[in-house]
Design a protein around this motif. Sequence first.
Motif, short mmCIF file in Angstrom:
data_model
loop_
_atom_site.label_atom_id
_atom_site.label_comp_id
_atom_site.label_asym_id
_atom_site.label_seq_id
_atom_site.Cartn_x
_atom_site.Cartn_y
_atom_site.Cartn_z
N LEU A 129 0.89 -1.16 0.00
CA LEU A 129 0.00 0.00 0.00
C LEU A 129 0.93 1.20 0.00
CD1 LEU A 129 -2.38 1.92 0.64
CD2 LEU A 129 -2.30 1.09 2.99
N THR A 130 0.83 2.04 -1.02
CA THR A 130 1.81 3.12 -1.17
C THR A 130 1.12 4.45 -1.38
OG1 THR A 130 3.30 1.49 -2.15
CG2 THR A 130 3.90 3.80 -2.38
N ILE A 131 1.64 5.45 -0.66
CA ILE A 131 1.15 6.82 -0.74
C ILE A 131 2.30 7.70 -1.20
CG2 ILE A 131 0.16 8.76 0.55
CD1 ILE A 131 -1.66 6.26 0.56
N SER A 132 2.02 8.68 -2.06
CA SER A 132 3.02 9.67 -2.47
C SER A 132 2.34 11.02 -2.62
CB SER A 132 3.66 9.26 -3.81
OG SER A 132 4.54 10.27 -4.25
N GLY A 133 3.04 12.05 -2.17
CA GLY A 133 2.53 13.40 -2.36
C GLY A 133 2.74 14.29 -1.15
N LEU A 134 2.85 13.69 0.02
CA LEU A 134 3.06 14.42 1.26
C LEU A 134 4.50 14.18 1.70
CD1 LEU A 134 -0.22 13.16 3.00
CD2 LEU A 134 0.10 15.30 1.73
N PRO A 135 4.97 14.85 2.74
CA PRO A 135 6.28 14.47 3.29
C PRO A 135 6.24 12.99 3.70
CG PRO A 135 5.58 16.59 4.17
CD PRO A 135 4.41 16.03 3.40
N GLY A 136 7.37 12.32 3.62
CA GLY A 136 7.43 10.87 3.80
C GLY A 136 6.81 10.35 5.07
#
Length: 165
Positions: A129-136
């Motif tokens: 499950l991967t999220i990208s767009g905010l600080p890590g």
Amino acid sequence: MSAQDDIAVVKRQEAELVLPAFDEAVAFDIGAAIRKRALEEGLSLVVDIRTWDRQLFFAATPGTSADNAEWVRRKVNSVKRFQRASYRLVLERGEEPFSVQSGADPADYVIAGGGFPIRVPGAGIIGALTISGLPGRKDHGVAVDALCDHLGRERSDFALPEASS
């Protein structure tokens, strides 16, 4: 809280936020909940949920770009290769790119928060499950919150503390 304390929290998240089963419907439910939260809170992010052989859910909210999908690809590769949350790699190694000698080419692997292993009892880690767009650290937190919500677990029991500035 020290990096070692944060690592212990992430290891606990990885060990306890285990899905009893995982299929297309579960991926959709988790992904749709993340997208809904992002829209409600005005978060610019991409969410990608997959098994190692195929993508089961993808959504992007306003303010994202093709770069976010590229970050997702590299985070997924890191989760698969190192069998841990990509944010744990940050805590363990720092955010310096992998060396050439590691064999983990920075074009294909990244040390950045947001990739979280999908674990199923009896099968182990089967996807990410991967999220990208905010600080890590926040990308990581969105993934953890979504798994807590799906599993009926209390978010605060698994949350990392706010990072000090």
